[in-house]
Structure formats: C-alpha cells, structure tokens
Design a protein around this motif. Structure first.
Motif, PDB file in Angstrom:
ATOM      1  N   THR A  72     -10.309 -12.321  14.655  1.00 49.51           N
ATOM      2  CA  THR A  72      -9.256 -13.331  14.813  1.00 49.51           C
ATOM      3  C   THR A  72      -8.942 -14.057  13.520  1.00 49.51           C
ATOM      4  O   THR A  72      -7.877 -14.647  13.384  1.00 49.51           O
ATOM      5  N   GLY A  73      -9.863 -14.021  12.564  1.00 49.09           N
ATOM      6  CA  GLY A  73      -9.623 -14.724  11.309  1.00 49.09           C
ATOM      7  C   GLY A  73      -8.481 -14.140  10.494  1.00 49.09           C
ATOM      8  O   GLY A  73      -7.969 -14.788   9.581  1.00 49.09           O
ATOM      9  N   ASP A  74      -8.075 -12.919  10.825  1.00 51.59           N
ATOM     10  CA  ASP A  74      -7.018 -12.259  10.055  1.00 51.59           C
ATOM     11  C   ASP A  74      -5.634 -12.407  10.676  1.00 51.59           C
ATOM     12  O   ASP A  74      -4.660 -11.876  10.139  1.00 51.59           O
ATOM     13  N   LEU A  80       1.987 -10.265   6.872  1.00 49.18           N
ATOM     14  CA  LEU A  80       2.273 -10.703   5.504  1.00 49.18           C
ATOM     15  C   LEU A  80       1.746  -9.703   4.482  1.00 49.18           C
ATOM     16  O   LEU A  80       2.263  -9.603   3.374  1.00 49.18           O
ATOM     17  N   THR A  81       0.670  -8.985   4.840  1.00 53.61           N
ATOM     18  CA  THR A  81       0.107  -7.976   3.948  1.00 53.61           C
ATOM     19  C   THR A  81       0.175  -6.610   4.615  1.00 53.61           C
ATOM     20  O   THR A  81       0.435  -6.490   5.814  1.00 53.61           O
ATOM     21  N   VAL A 239      -2.397   7.536   2.158  1.00 53.52           N
ATOM     22  CA  VAL A 239      -1.371   6.495   2.307  1.00 53.52           C
ATOM     23  C   VAL A 239      -1.951   5.174   1.829  1.00 53.52           C
ATOM     24  O   VAL A 239      -3.171   5.003   1.736  1.00 53.52           O
ATOM     25  N   ASP A 240      -1.072   4.225   1.524  1.00 54.51           N
ATOM     26  CA  ASP A 240      -1.502   2.969   0.934  1.00 54.51           C
ATOM     27  C   ASP A 240      -1.855   1.895   1.957  1.00 54.51           C
ATOM     28  O   ASP A 240      -2.604   0.961   1.652  1.00 54.51           O
ATOM     29  N   THR A 241      -1.293   1.974   3.167  1.00 55.18           N
ATOM     30  CA  THR A 241      -1.489   0.898   4.138  1.00 55.18           C
ATOM     31  C   THR A 241      -1.879   1.450   5.495  1.00 55.18           C
ATOM     32  O   THR A 241      -1.591   2.608   5.828  1.00 55.18           O
ATOM     33  N   ILE A 242      -2.528   0.571   6.288  1.00 54.09           N
ATOM     34  CA  ILE A 242      -2.930   1.000   7.628  1.00 54.09           C
ATOM     35  C   ILE A 242      -1.722   1.301   8.504  1.00 54.09           C
ATOM     36  O   ILE A 242      -1.810   2.081   9.459  1.00 54.09           O
ATOM     37  N   ASN A 269      12.006  -8.350   7.737  1.00 57.19           N
ATOM     38  CA  ASN A 269      11.925  -7.460   8.895  1.00 57.19           C
ATOM     39  C   ASN A 269      10.596  -6.707   8.929  1.00 57.19           C
ATOM     40  O   ASN A 269      10.009  -6.504   9.999  1.00 57.19           O
ATOM     41  N   ASP A 270      10.110  -6.295   7.757  1.00 60.79           N
ATOM     42  CA  ASP A 270       8.845  -5.556   7.698  1.00 60.79           C
ATOM     43  C   ASP A 270       7.692  -6.392   8.241  1.00 60.79           C
ATOM     44  O   ASP A 270       6.808  -5.888   8.933  1.00 60.79           O
ATOM     45  N   ILE A 271       7.708  -7.690   7.922  1.00 59.02           N
ATOM     46  CA  ILE A 271       6.651  -8.587   8.422  1.00 59.02           C
ATOM     47  C   ILE A 271       6.641  -8.575   9.951  1.00 59.02           C
ATOM     48  O   ILE A 271       5.597  -8.426  10.586  1.00 59.02           O
TER      49      ILE A 271
END
Length: 877
Positions: A72-74, A80-81, A239-242, A269-271
C-alpha cells in the motif's frame, strides 16, 4: 536470451524447484491468517513467518511459492512512474533448517542461466561485505569473475527487523547496458542509476539478534529468497516498465480501447491509464480473497483503489461504469494460475459494479463541493484545506482522504491531515461498539511453544465425546508448571482430545477433565500454534499433574446444540443462493449452543417474503431427514464435485467435505449432526446489514426454537386473558380494540381542541401591550404541546400584532412555545430568536422560524424567570 511470458516464467520457477524436492505451495490469501501485524500480505515469506520462527511446522523443510502481494505504500506513486504497482507476485524458495548457502546460490544460478537462459556476461551479484562464505561460493563454485561480485554494507545486504532471526543476503543483478547508466567510472550494482536492476534476493538467515544487539548463530539456518515476477518478466521480455510486460499490457490495451486514448502520447492520460491498469488487477485479487470495500483497514485500501481508478476513468473521458468489465481481462491473463478468480468471477464483478455505482452517485456532487472549497481557498489566499472539510467529503460523499489529497495536489493545494484524523477519531469514539477479545493465541503469547511436545496432538472429537487421555503440558498464571490445585485457572494440553477447539466460526467445546481425585471444569477450548489444542478451565477438586491420566468428557448437550446450529448454516447458505442468487458467499459466521450468525455478501435488505422462502427451504431439508456424509479427500477432487470453500481460507492438499443429502456440500472442519432431522427445526430471528455489501442473518434451531415458541405461547395466553378472548381469536379481538382506541383518541382530540379553544377565549383577557406589541405570556400545568399549539394558533390569528409566549410543564418535561403574527414579524419580532434566549434561562435549547418556535428546558425553578426574559426581549425589539 529468449523472450518468455510472465505465466511461463512462473510455471518454470515452480517446476524447477519441484525438481529439487521442494513442496510447491499455492499462493496464500492476501488476507493474513492469524497475524495481526500485517494489514495485507506484502512479501513471499510473510505467510510463513511462524515456520521461520519455529512456531509452526511447515508441510516440508523445502518449499516454493508464487505469492500474491499488495504494497500500500506505493499507491501514491502508481501511475506517476513506470515501475510502481500495488499488486505484484513474488517467486520464492525456502528452506527451514535444511539446505543453506551452497544450494541456494547454485540452484539460483542454475535456474536463471539454464532454465531462463539469461546471458551470463550480463549477471552481477552483491554480497554482504563480511560474508566471505557467499563471496567464495560465487567466485569459486559458480565462477563469476571477482569484478562482477560487489561487497556492500549492512544497509544493502543484511536482512533484519528488530530482534530475532536475521542474516546476510546476496542479490542478483542484470546489466541493462550503458544506455541506462550514469556514465561514471566504477558504475556497478549499488549505484543509483538505472543500469543494474536487482531481481532476486537470497537471504541467509543464520543469526539471532538479541535486545543488546548481539548476534549468535542459529542452530537451524534458513533460506528465504524473493524474486519479483513482474521484474524478471521485464528482463525476459526486454521492456523498460512493468506496464509493457505481456499480462499488464493486455489490460492496459483494453483500457486504451474503452477510453479511446493512445498510450504514450500524453503524460496526463498515461498516468490515468497506468492507474486503472494496476488498480483493477489489485482489486480483482483482493475481492477474490474476500476483502470488501468499507472505511477501515484493508476494506479502506480496496475502496481507495476502486474509487481512484473510477475517477481516473472519468479523467480519460470514459462514460458510465467500466471497471467491472475489465475484470474479464484480469481473469484472461491470470485465471489459469489463480482459479479462484474464475470461480468467483461473477462475485468480483458484482462487488466492483456496486461500489462504482455508489461512487458514481456521489462523485459529481462531491467534486462540485470540492471545487467550491478550492475557490474559497483562492479567495482567502490559502493553500491548505481544513480537516473538517476534508472529513465532510469523506463522510458525506465517500471521498477517501487520499483521493481528496490527490485532487488537491494536482492543483498545488494540501490538506490538514492532523485535523482530519481528529475528526475521524471523534466519529469512531461516537460510533465505537465494544468488541470481543480474540481467543486465538498469537505466537508471542504462546507459552506452550517453550514445551517440547513430541507428537502431534490428535483431535478425536468427531466420533468420540469422551476419552482416556494424558496431560502433556500445563500452564497456570501464565507460567509453565507441572502441578495445579483447587482454585487454579489453567490451560491444559492433552496427548489427544475429544474437545473441539474454536475455529471456523464454531465456539470451542466445554466439559470436564477429571481423575479419581481431581476435577477441572473446562469453559473453552482454543487453538494454539503447531496444531496444539488448549483447554482453558479451573481446577475445582483435588490436584492435577503433568503426565496424569485423565477422563476427558465434552458437554454432550452443548456440543449437540452447537452442531445443530453449524449444520443449519450449511443449509442456510445453499438456500440463500437459491433465493437470492449465486453471488451469495459466506463473509463470516458464528455458531454456539444458543444461536447461529451467518454473514454473507449481498447488496440490499432482504424482504420478509424472501426470508420466509429461505426459512422454508431449510426446514424442508430438515424434515426430509437427509443423511450427512463427511469424507476426507483431495482438494482438487472436492472442488470438481462442487464443494463450496470459504473466501481467503487456506486449504491443504486433503480437505474435509461435509455433504447433506444432495442439497449442500461444503469444505468444513466443524462438528455436525448425522442426519438433517437432528437439527429439529430452524427459525430466522433477525436480518440486518453489518457492512457495505454484507448482510447478517441470526437464527436458532432445535431446543432453542421450542423455547422461543413457549415464550410466544406464554405471551399470547397472557394477552388472551387480559382481553378476555380465546387464543385463536386474539388477532380479531386486538384489531377491534385498536379500532375502538383510534375512535376514542379522535374524540379526545376534538374535546381537547374544543377545550383549548375555550381556554384561548379566556386568555384573550390577559393581553399586555409591550413596545407596541400585543403580548400573551402564560405558564400551563399538565397541558401537552399539541394543545399548546392549538391555543397559541387561535390567539395569534385573532389578535393583530401579537406575540405569544407559553411554557408548559407536563410530567417530567418543560416545553416552551413562541408565536408571532405577520404584523409583529414586520415590526421586527422573531419567534426563533426569542425562544433561544427564553429556553437558555431554564437550561434548555431550541429554535425555529420567525412565526413559530419551540424549545425544551431542564430547570423547573426557572420557568417564570424564562418567561420574564421573553418579555424583556420584546421591550427591546
């Protein structure tokens, strides 16, 4: 390196460790079991804490899992990331006093290089700076060049949490290449840049840290490894992201389709797309494990995720409810690995749909209010919203605090969180109900863990209610002992027992444990760690000792009454599914000898007609006298037969199936009747809501139904005698009496109004002129408020420019009434303002409109003074 899908990586990992003689355990529930220190499971080792502590016995000394996790801390960083997520899966292999560093490192290397085929020249490792043993294994046995083995300090490569088991760790890194690096000489694992990505941590638990900070070697050393499945998938899929790995990207693509937005074009929009993608996966798994949205604990986490995702859907321009449809995509990519998602698909979608619908009903109004608050902050040149206003949004419109904070932060405002928390605490104090204590022993409290009990305690109480047993452990006054005597409150462990320990919603057995010279009254039986069964009671005769042979006897009457109620819950659950729908699922239960309580998932109150239908179905199957069959079988076989399981419950390979005729079949460890006819009868006594989406039925069976009928019969007979009617004619006679009473009440009302009218005519003679107003001020005794209004109304209508001030004492109450005519109001009179000051004198309060106001009072000695206060106010209008 071959590209490999996330599901394939998971399968290969578990298959590999199964080949190394590991017991492959399915994922534990996200809801911690018997662990109050965690809100949700957040790591692969978390559900196995007691195995590492030696407090519970694992099914094997070697285990491997792929564990569902929530962190939950994330939440605030999700979207945002590119990397943060709330839900993730952790691959892990574990050794409980079996193998150690050599095997852990060698097998880890074998898996990533032979099974995953990661390029060896891209792999780096770190070790704790003082761990020469691990360093030498990597260098000499594995053959990694020394320049790719990095020694790091305690902060990076030593695992410990306070006191207890701890040890060094070794992490495996993947080199993503210079383009991700910082360009500095000496860049390697430990650098803050993005070149080296850690994906597998091997923890070597070999020390115990005491309160003085000293480390002593453990007799049994453990291995605990953790590899983020999404992270290794990023590496395997290059790939760079999950959000680019196959499973998440499938969900993300669907979000883009329903929002008609292209990913990668606009950051805003990506966020939102990433938030929805992550959150729908998290909430699907949470609900699948039995979590329901509410305003506390893990239910609050779920509600927060759901409502955050719903709001970002709106920001993307998605119209209407859409989240429940995305569950299909989650199941498509994860259902094979987690079959409960498929089994509970309709239930998960229904919960999400209802919660989204509720939020949709309030979000527009809440956003409008929040905009007003923001506009006010701008006018006042302030940057912080008060906690009181944030709490109103939460309490009235269902806005989680974090959602309010997020919306405000987007506009560079903040929230006074401290005052919000004070408002929340005040509400809890107002609404807090007393809660019962949990009798389950937590490991910290389990004194029996200090006792060497060689054999597993056998529960023989399914078929035997008394047995010759032996005392193997004894506690009194929270200390291990070998002897106890009259008056001592004790906890007893027997080598075997017919006493059922509290569990599965069923209370623990009561009864007697005795010898020829001693007797212990057992008032509860509970579960301890390592499958211990602990008998709580008091010595009432003689003296008992460890190793004594005893006669253990369960209270047969209480056990049978409890069994009736427990069996009835099974029939009840099936009947509810028939009447209300397949979404019904057990959300909790409690059964003792007096009643049963059954909590279940449903979204509205149940009509009397539906409850009657449920009750009739249960009684029909009681009267059909269906045999109850109880069998132990493999979990897979039980589920294929259609046996119902509980949300969040962790079942072993073998389960106990309770089947009642062809009607009901559930997995259950409780005690039951042998035939449904033994339940006797079933009666629902209440139905209510206990939480959002959860209803509760309370019911009774057997002798308790007979007791209730006797009580009702006594009441009917007493009424019959009082109204002089036969029992079968009671309803007709009572209805006639009610009708007569209504007619008499009307007549009395007319007489009172007539009397009040006459009284008003007489009072007109008592008019005073004060400051140009015609004033009537009077005290009445034994006049009700309705009559008071009739008198005042007549006076106000018949006297121009009038103000009436009345006080009435009736039984134990004081009533004040002030009225003002239209002419008086035009000249400044206001009944509400007058009565506030009048009632204040008598320590009361109230208010009202300009033409009429009403209030109460407490001080009977101040009534005349209060009336005088009214006259004084009129003088100054």
């Amino acid at each position: 390196m071959e590209k490999m899908g996330l599901n394939e990586i998971r399968s290969k990992f578990l298959e590999f460790f199964e080949s190394k003689n590991h017991y492959v355990e399915s994922s534990f529930s996200l809801v911690p079991q018997n662990d109050k220190s965690l809100l949700l499971i957040n790591a692969g080792m978390a559900p196995m804490k007691n195995y590492f502590m030696g407090l519970d016995t694992p099914p094997s000394k070697r285990m491997a899992t792929c564990q569902k996790c929530i962190r939950t801390g994330d939440i605030d960083n999700v979207g945002l990331t590119d990397r943060h997520g709330t839900f993730f899966e952790m691959l892990g292999n574990f050794s409980f006093g079996d193998y150690f560093k050599n095997e852990s490192i060698e097998w880890g290397w074998e898996f990533i290089t032979k099974w995953l085929k990661l390029p060896i020249d891209k792999l780096w490792v770190t070790v704790y700076e003082e761990d020469d043993e691990a360093y030498d294994i990597w260098k000499d046995k594995i053959g990694i060049p020394e320049e790719r083995i990095v020694r790091l300090g305690k902060d990076d490569n030593f695992w410990e949490i306070g006191t207890g088991p701890c040890g060094p760790c070794s992490e495996i890194f993947f080199d993503r290449g210079e383009k991700y690096g910082c360009g500095l000489d000496g860049c390697k694992p430990g650098c803050e840049c993005d070149r080296y990505i850690e994906f597998w941590n091997h923890v070597f638990t070999q020390f115990n840290r005491d309160e003085k900070g000293e480390y002593t070697p453990l007799a049994n050393k453990n291995i605990d490894t953790g590899m983020g499945l999404e992270r290794i998938a990023c590496i395997m899929q290059d790939v760079d992201t999950i959000f680019e790995i196959d499973t998440l990207n499938h969900i993300l693509t669907k979000v883009c389709k329903i929002s008609d937005k292209e990913y990668g074009k606009l950051r805003k929009n990506d966020i939102s797309i990433r938030i929805i993608t992550d959150h729908i996966r998290a909430v699907s798994f949470l609900i699948g494990d039995g979590v329901l949205p509410n305003n506390e604990g893990r239910g609050y986490v779920l509600r927060r995720l759901l409502r955050r995702a719903a709001r970002h859907g709106r920001l993307l321009g998605i119209k209407g409810k859409f989240l429940s449809d995305l569950v299909d995509e989650v199941i498509l990519v994860s259902g094979e690995a987690y079959p409960t998602l498929i089994e509970r698909k309709d239930y998960i979608k229904k919960i999400i749909f209802v919660e989204e619908e509720r939020f949709e009903q309030t979000i527009d109004q809440g956003l409008s209010i929040l905009k007003e608050y923001v506009d006010q902050l701008l006018i006042e040149n302030k940057k912080e919203l008060s906690g009181e206003r944030a709490f109103k949004l939460y309490d009235t419109f269902g806005f989680p605090l974090d959602l309010t904070k997020e919306i405000l932060e987007e506009q560079n405002f903040s929230v006074d969180v401290d005052s919000f928390n004070r408002e929340m605490e005040n509400q809890k104090n107002r609404a807090r109900n007393a809660r019962g204590n949990d009798d389950e022993l937590s490991w910290e409290e389990d004194l029996f863990s200090q006792v060497d009990i060689e054999d597993e305690i056998e529960f023989i109480g399914y078929n035997n209610l008394n047995s010759e047993c032996k005392i193997v452990a004894l506690v009194k006054e929270n200390e291990i002992t070998s002897i106890a005597s009259v008056g001592d409150k004790v906890q007893i462990v027997l080598d075997k027992t017919p006493f059922y320990p509290k569990g599965g919603g069923q209370v623990g057995d009561k009864g007697i444990i005795k010898t020829n010279k001693a007797k212990i009254v057992i008032d509860d039986t509970i579960k301890g760690l390592n499958n211990l069964i602990i008998h709580n009671g008091q010595v009432v005769l003689g003296e008992i000792n460890v190793e004594d042979s005893v006669d253990a006897r369960v209270d047969y009457s209480l056990r049978m009454d409890t069994a009736r109620n427990h069996s009835a819950t099974h029939l009840l659950q099936k009947a509810l599914k028939i009447v209300l729908g397949s979404h019904i699922a057990q959300a909790g239960s409690y059964v003792d000898s007096k009643k049963l309580r059954f909590d279940f998932t449903h979204f509205e109150s149940i009509s009397k007609e539906a409850l009657k239908e449920v009750e009739d179905i249960v009684n029909d199957h009681i009267h059909l006298a269906e045999n109850v069959f109880i069998n132990n079988m493999k979990i897979k076989e039980a589920k294929e037969m259609g046996a119902m399981a509980l949300f969040g419950e962790k079942y072993g390979e073998e389960v106990r199936v309770v089947k009642m005729g062809e009607f009901s079949m559930e997995l259950c460890g409780g005690t039951h009747v042998r035939n449904t006819s033994e339940i006797g009868s079933f009666k629902i006594i209440s139905e209510s809501g206990v939480a959002a989406g959860v209803r509760r039925i309370e019911a009774i069976t057997g002798r308790n139904v007979s007791t209730l009928l006797e009580k009702y019969e006594k009441i009917i007979n007493e009424i019959s005698n009082n109204i002089k009617a036969k029992p079968e004619n009671v309803i007709e006679k009572v209805n006639a009496l009610i009708s007569d009473n209504n007619e008499l009440s009307k007549e009395i009302k007319k007489m009172k109004e007539k009397s009040a009218g006459s009284l008003a005519d007489n009072i007109e003679k008592e008019i005073k002129v004060i400051n140009g107003f015609k004033v009537v001020a009077k005290r009445f005794d034994k006049v009700d408020i309705n009559s008071l209004r009739v008198i005042a109304d007549k006076l106000k209508d018949s006297i121009e420019n009038s103000i009436i001030i009345f006080a009435a004492v009736n039984n134990e109450s004081i009533n004040f009434l002030v009225m003002a005519s239209n002419e008086a109001i035009k000249k400044g009179a206001h009944a509400g303002n007058i009565i506030k000051e009048v009632s204040k004198v008598a320590k009361g309060g109230g208010g009202g409109r300009p033409n009429m106001a009403q209030a109460g009072g407490k001080d009977f000695t101040k009534i005349d003074e209060a009336i005088d206060k009214g006259l004084e106010i009129i003088k100054n209008i």
